[in-house]
Design an enzyme around this catalytic site. Sequence first.
Site: not given
Length: 244
Positions: A70, A101-102, A104, A119, A127, A189, A213, A231
């Site tokens: 990923r 929430q991404n 990336d 997130h 660790c 979602s 959306n 978006a």
Amino acid sequence: MTIPEKLLQQLATAQRVTVLTGAGVSAESGVPTFRDAQTGLWEKYKPEELATPTAFRRNPRLVWEWYAWRRKLVADAKPNPAHFALVELESMFPNFQLVTQNVDGFHHQAGSRRIVELHGNINRTKCFDEGTVIASWNDTGDIPPKCPKCGGLLRPDVVWFEEPLPEAEIEQATTASSECDVFLCVGTSALVYPAAALPYAALRSGATVVEINPQETPFTAQAHFALAGKAGVVLPEIVKALKR
Ligand code: OAD
């Protein structure tokens, strides 16, 4: 898509704007969402086999390699017009908070400044035993690599199922959602709590709530404005209309 005039009027006078983003915002960068029927990540892999501490304890190599895959997807992609429109939106309001929430890191890469990452971030490593963020380690060929401080296993610094969200982040996100004039819910979602509670917090406190959306979500019927589009198209149109 034409942006409703009434929404533009409300944005024109808004002081405080909060935006919640989900995987849909990065879809146009080529990063798969989690639950989309054709390309969704969870279609191919069961989250409980990959994104939980139990899974990591059971098979750390598999989980590390899935995240390495990923990470490469993300490294090979870049922010899209949705991310850049959010950077512009941030400059238009005295009080702006982006909550994502991404994992990336594309909002940072695009240039957004006020960001809460609920997130975590896939490009950060910590660790597994001690939770300390680790910036570098010796490549001994171990998968996952070993923590240079304690010899334990390293893991991505993202929030897994079964794990709580970072406290300061969820508190900041909840406050920003409860104290805004306009709340935008983009490309999510609206299924995974506690992030999914944020648009409801905004509604309860009297904010104008907008969903962007292409698909309906459990939240769509509650939104004051549901803009059924991508978006990367709708957000730049909002920015353009506000500049008129
Ligand atoms: P989902 O995959 O659940 O939802 C993505 C949403 O984006 C869907 O509602 C799509 O309709 C929408 N979408 C797709 N393309 C879009 C586009 N171009 N523009 C706008 N929207 C688009 O992803 P999230 O809601 O982000 O958590 O998922 C939330 C959390 O669930 C993730 O952070 C992850 C996952 O399990 C953890 O890993 C803890």
